[in-house]
Scaffold this active site. Structure first.
Site, mmCIF file in Angstrom:
data_model
loop_
_atom_site.group_PDB
_atom_site.id
_atom_site.type_symbol
_atom_site.label_atom_id
_atom_site.label_comp_id
_atom_site.label_asym_id
_atom_site.label_seq_id
_atom_site.Cartn_x
_atom_site.Cartn_y
_atom_site.Cartn_z
ATOM 1 N N HIS A 82 0.899 -1.357 -0.073
ATOM 2 C CA HIS A 82 -0.198 -0.457 -0.034
ATOM 3 C C HIS A 82 0.959 1.289 0.031
ATOM 4 C CE1 HIS A 82 -2.120 -3.232 2.387
ATOM 5 N NE2 HIS A 82 -3.028 -2.091 1.546
ATOM 6 N N ASP A 122 2.707 1.934 3.300
ATOM 7 C CA ASP A 122 3.518 1.570 3.740
ATOM 8 C C ASP A 122 5.156 1.808 3.766
ATOM 9 O OD1 ASP A 122 1.056 -0.380 4.049
ATOM 10 O OD2 ASP A 122 1.611 -1.521 2.575
ATOM 11 N N GLU A 168 -9.095 -13.739 -1.915
ATOM 12 C CA GLU A 168 -8.538 -13.683 -0.335
ATOM 13 C C GLU A 168 -9.212 -14.269 0.313
ATOM 14 O OE1 GLU A 168 -6.688 -10.116 1.901
ATOM 15 O OE2 GLU A 168 -7.065 -11.859 4.011
ATOM 16 N N ASP A 189 -4.932 -13.902 -2.613
ATOM 17 C CA ASP A 189 -3.860 -13.265 -1.327
ATOM 18 C C ASP A 189 -3.936 -14.736 -0.231
ATOM 19 O OD1 ASP A 189 -3.784 -10.694 -1.771
ATOM 20 O OD2 ASP A 189 -4.626 -9.405 -0.702
ATOM 21 N N ASP A 244 -5.806 -13.539 9.343
ATOM 22 C CA ASP A 244 -5.077 -13.464 8.357
ATOM 23 C C ASP A 244 -3.661 -13.979 9.064
ATOM 24 O OD1 ASP A 244 -5.809 -11.317 6.212
ATOM 25 O OD2 ASP A 244 -4.556 -9.226 7.610
ATOM 26 N N ASP A 291 -0.686 -12.549 1.694
ATOM 27 C CA ASP A 291 -1.099 -11.369 2.503
ATOM 28 C C ASP A 291 -1.049 -11.575 4.343
ATOM 29 O OD1 ASP A 291 -2.712 -8.905 4.077
ATOM 30 O OD2 ASP A 291 -4.361 -9.003 2.365
HETATM 31 C C1 XUL Z 1 -7.489 -6.261 4.355
HETATM 32 C C2 XUL Z 1 -7.089 -6.668 3.106
HETATM 33 C C3 XUL Z 1 -5.896 -5.846 2.557
HETATM 34 C C4 XUL Z 1 -6.212 -5.429 1.340
HETATM 35 C C5 XUL Z 1 -5.269 -4.523 0.636
HETATM 36 O O1 XUL Z 1 -7.974 -7.103 4.744
HETATM 37 O O2 XUL Z 1 -6.794 -7.603 3.261
HETATM 38 O O3 XUL Z 1 -4.566 -5.798 3.591
HETATM 39 O O4 XUL Z 1 -5.774 -6.972 0.433
HETATM 40 O O5 XUL Z 1 -6.095 -3.222 0.741
HETATM 41 CO CO CO Z 2 -5.601 -8.914 1.119
#
Ligand code: XUL
Ligand code: CO
Length: 437
Positions: free
Chosen positions: A99, A102, A266, A294, A307, A337
């Site tokens: 991001h 970051d 994700e 992700d 995560d 991620d």
């Molecule tokens: C949040 C998430 C983020 C995105 C990118 O849950 O997954 O980190 O991957 O903004």
């Molecule tokens: Co993500």
């Protein structure tokens, strides 16, 4: 300077190895089918979890103190970048993701923030010249700063919409500059808490407008990376607009955006939405919308986005099954991620965690490839639907049948026989492959 002096380059030592700093299954040059493992898996390190996270949770202060954390502001950003490239090289990953905030600190004004970013991106470009690591995707953080408390492109405040547009404009310029393969939109606070104060129709229309502006600007500057929407059902808002792939697809259809986007799926977001990871990958795949992944996992006992690094072989195998069936991820990849747990506070844990995830996906790839090669599930599914290949089934599929012809058929064939779905047998076979393939 050297940040991870206790760690040398991680290499493949095979499944008999007891060296925690070695790959047991991930062998980047090993061919699986027509591609190497590295080409199939396209691993990426997530900058935010690995270089900026510090173990803070709602109940406690940081537990992780990295050597670069003694610095502040731009000095901190520069040291982190140096550490990040050392990490990428030691782990031998082909990609990273970040991001904007970051990688570079926000200033007091948007101008200053952009100036900081320009300097850090210039340095990143220099590192990338001598490193094999490439940018899988970048994105804009439009959820941490208080200005985004009502959302970004779906904020009730038009000034925030404008600010967000400026952030994504800059993000696309950065993506172009660094040769990013994708640009991600995760709607951090694009959603709502209560309809008592929300004009959902306007918010979604605005999000549609925002995405069109992004598409137009990418075209204008010649950024040809893939746009990705990352669905998530909740957290931080109660109702996130990009709930899951199906909801995201409906949004893209309604606003005429399908041809410009794919999905970044994700695992933990899928399970928060009440789906399996495989369900979301599959839904995206059958709609031609599987873009990137992700790679993480949630804790089934906890209802939030934990995560965790992906270690569940069942899940990584079925994910790789979908990815292979998709013909690969194209420009996408497997981005970790994922964050080390709060008690895993030592630098070495960053390596152990990535090795665990890379091995879990490498093994998943091997098993999924074998399953497909042997046609285990394919053949069963093919046979299960064989009634649609001839007779009345073929008429249904070809569009020849209508309610009249189907009624006439049913009146003559009302003694129906079905065949077993064999769920348990298939699960046992999958276990055999997981253990032995
Ligand atoms: C949040 C998430 C983020 C995105 C990118 O849950 O997954 O980190 O991957 O903004
Ligand atoms: Co993500």
């Amino acid at each position: 300077m050297v940040y991870f002096s206790d760690v040398n380059k991680i290499t493949f030592e095979g499944k008999a190895s007891t060296n925690p700093l070695a790959f047991k299954y991930y062998n980047p040059t090993q061919k699986i089918g027509d591609k190497t493992m590295e080409e199939h898996l396209r691993f990426a390190v997530a900058y935010w979890h690995t270089f900026t996270a510090n173990g803070t949770d709602p109940f406690g202060t940081p537990t992780m103190f990295r050597s670069w954390d003694r610095l502040k502001g731009m000095d901190l950003a520069k040291a982190r970048l140096e550490a990040a490239f050392e990490f990428f090289e030691k782990l031998d990953v082909p990609y990273f993701c970040f991001h904007d905030v970051d990688i570079s600190p926000e200033g007091d004004t948007l101008r200053e923030t952009n100036k900081n970013l320009d300097e850090i991106i210039g340095l990143t470009k220099e590192y990338m010249k001598t490193s094999k690591v490439k940018l899988l995707w970048n994105t804009a953080n439009m959820f941490s700063h208080p200005r985004f408390l009502h959302g970004a492109a779906t904020s009730s405040n038009a000034d925030v919409f404008a600010y967000s547009a400026a952030k994504v404009k800059k993000g696309l310029e950065v993506a172009k500059e660094l040769g990013a393969e994708n640009y991600v939109f995760w709607g951090g606070r694009e959603g709502y808490e209560t309809l008592l104060n929300t004009d959902m129709g306007l918010e979604l229309d605005n999000l549609g407008r925002f995405m069109h502006m992004a598409v137009d600007y990418a075209k204008e500057i010649g950024f040809d990376g893939q746009f990705l929407i990352e669905p998530k059902p909740k957290e931080p808002t109660t109702h996130q607009y990009d709930t899951d792939v199906a909801t995201g697809l409906a949004f893209l259809h309604k606003y005429g955006l399908t041809e410009h986007f794919k999905f970044n799926i994700e695992a933990n977001h899928a399970t928060l939405a009440g789906h399996t990871f495989q369900h979301e990958l599959h839904t995206a795949r059958i709609n031609g919308m599987l873009g990137s992944v992700d790679a993480n996992q949630g804790d089934p006992l906890l209802g939030w986005d934990t995560d965790e690094f992906p270690t569940d072989l069942y899940s990584t195998t079925l994910a790789m099954y979908e990815i292979l069936k998709n013909g690969g991820l194209g420009k996408g990849g497997l981005n970790f991620d994922a964050k080390v747990r709060r008690p895993s506070f030592e630098d070495a844990d960053l390596f152990y965690a990535h090795i665990a995830g890379m091995d879990a996906f490498a093994r998943g790839l091997q098993v999924a490839h074998k399953l497909l090669e042997d046609g285990v599930l394919e053949n069963f599914i093919d046979d299960r639907y064989s009634s649609f290949k001839e007779g009345i089934g073929a008429d249904i599929v070809s569009g020849k049948a209508d309610f009249h012809s189907l009624e006439a058929y049913a009146l003559e064939n009302d003694q129906i026989t079905n065949k077993s779905g064999r769920t348990e047998l298939l699960k046992a076979t999958l276990n055999q492959y997981l253990i032995e393939a």
